[in-house]
Design an enzyme around this catalytic site. Structure first.
Site: not given
Length: 488
Positions: A40, A42-43, A59, A103, A161-162, A220
């Protein structure tokens, strides 16, 4: 490199090799988008141009097509078209990141590349801890971890986060997505003089601030950019309720335009505007390229109840990133346009002047670019059907554009719609299992995954409109693979 780090890397690349043939032979594998080699994606993370080379981290869960303990995968390129798969940049090997290297962002300073990311820790009692961490590289490929540089401050839950880091006015700034103790979404600002020691500047945006009412339970992936003399805060709020044609996905991504005072941590801004009107767009991040372009990538996916039903899951992979997009600001409105480098992929050009919708027949393609320009004022309704699986429809009376596809889980039709003051151009990028549709030079954008019958290549036009038309087949971008995946 620690023994645990080596073991995690070895296991990840064993998964890549195990599923290599199955993944690469999937007919839904995309031609010109960045994807995971297995598992997988993602970001997008750590977007940067370092020593003339573009770096895209992402990610990555190499072990399953679900969200788990994330790694940072890594691609590099000199032109955003031809890519090289680099060794995995970060793996969750240390105590402060044991449940995922979440992230973050990248910044170049004094010849070194600094990665900032969130270390995610889940405890046995079900609670979690969060740490903002640092890793540094001299070559952009191999990274040394320095551990946490910012712990959870007072006033926030562990959903914190991030980090996005930038330099302005002689100081470094870090903005983070957060959830307050009242479970309201927010963006928090920190400052530093050396990238290692961070002090709180204040909460700059969130529910109940700057005239904003209730606006989600978590924000986020914040990103603060400067365009045309204004500051733009990109953010992905969770928990917005649908409102007409707005906020129809489970999570949203959009922006506020205004002006940030870094000293007082005051951000005066206007209303929230969605960045994308389609089904699959989340966690956008930008970087400033040589020459001054602000370029955006986003996750061409989203976490929802249909995610596990995408047909690529059976082949051992899921999700991709969008094509790179240049941002510009007109008034307070962000426009997105494909980067010029995408033209390098064009071949088999077809151009028709003053084309009528009903006269365009016999078009085929799986990876193609379509350009419809100077659509006549007063034109009637029209529909573009993509491989009998998705439709783009324009209602001239209502001045509404809609994109329809089948839901991955139920198979039922689902639609996203936006209103337009006028329609003067469509710029469409279709890939084997994706659509990216730029309206009026990127004033509005629809991004979506879709999964047609692999043998169906028909692109058909219906209705009553007249325009100048161009079509190109798009080549497959080249990705150099790691021959020896034994380690960093």
């Amino acid at each position: 490199m620690s023994e645990k780090q080596e073991l995690l890397i070895k296991k990840a690349y064993e998964e890549v090799e195990k599923h290599k043939n199955e993944v690469e032979n999937d007919p839904y594998r995309l031609a010109y988008h960045l994807m995971p080699p297995v598992g997988l994606l993602n970001d997008p993370n750590g977007l940067v141009q370092f020593n003339g080379v573009y770096h895209v981290f992402y990610q990555w869960n190499p072990f399953e097509t679900a969200h788990g303990a994330k790694f940072w995968g890594h691609y590099s390129s000199k032109d955003m078209i031809n890519w090289r798969e680099e060794p995995v940049a970060l793996v969750p090997s240390e105590w402060y990141e044991k449940n995922g290297c979440y992230s973050g962002s990248a910044i170049e300073w004094e010849g070194k590349l600094y990665l900032f990311y969130t270390g995610n820790v889940k405890l046995e009692d079900g609670t979690r801890e969060t740490y903002q961490c640092l890793a540094i590289s001299t070559d952009g490929i191999h990274f040394e971890k320095f551990g946490p540089v910012l712990n959870l401050p007072e006033g926030y839950t562990a959903h914190f986060r991030d980090p996005k880091v930038w330099r302005a006015d002689g100081r470094f700034y870090m903005i983070l997505g957060a959830q307050t103790l009242e479970e309201k979404g927010a963006a928090a600002l920190f400052v530093s003089d050396d990238l290692y020691n961070w002090l709180p500047a204040g909460r700059v945006a969130g529910a109940g601030m700057n005239g904003l009412g209730e606006f989600g339970y978590m924000w986020e992936c914040p990103d603060l950019i400067h365009l045309d003399g204004k500051d733009v805060l990109l953010v992905s709020p969770q928990g917005l309720e649908p409102s007409g044609y707005l906020y129809n996905n489970i999570f949203q991504s959009g922006y506020f335009t205004g002006r940030l005072d870094g000293t007082s941590a005051q951000f005066e801004h206007g209303p929230f505007t969605e960045l994308d009107r389609g089904f699959d767009f989340y966690a956008p991040q930008t970087f400033l390229a040589d020459g001054g372009r602000t370029i955006l990538y986003a996750w061409m996916g989203i976490t929802d109840e249909a995610e596990a039903y995408q047909p690529t899951v059976e082949k051992g992979w899921v999700h991709a990133l969008t094509i790179p997009r240049v941002l510009s600001l007109k008034g307070d409105k962000l426009f997105q346009a494909p980067v010029e480098e995408m033209k390098m992929l064009r071949k088999d050009e077809m151009i028709i002047q003053n084309a009528k919708t009903a006269e365009i027949t016999g078009l085929n393609g799986k990876a193609a670019e379509l350009l419809l320009d100077t659509i006549l004022v007063g034109a009637g309704d029209f529909t573009i059907r993509f491989r009998n699986e998705a439709e783009l429809c324009y209602d001239a009376d209502k001045r509404e554009m809609s994109l329809q596809r089948r839901n991955f889980r139920t198979g039922n039709p689902e639609t996203r719609t936006c209103k337009l003051a006028e329609l003067n151009s469509l710029h469409i990028f279709m890939d084997h299992s994706s659509l990216e549709i730029f309206i009026n030079g990127g004033e509005e954008v629809f991004t979506a995954r879709y999964f047609p019958n692999p043998g169906d290549e028909l692109i058909s036009f219906h209705g009553d409109a007249e325009f100048n038309f161009a079509k190109w087949t798009l080549d497959k971008m080249q990705i150099g693979r790691i021959l020896n995946r034994g380690g960093l």
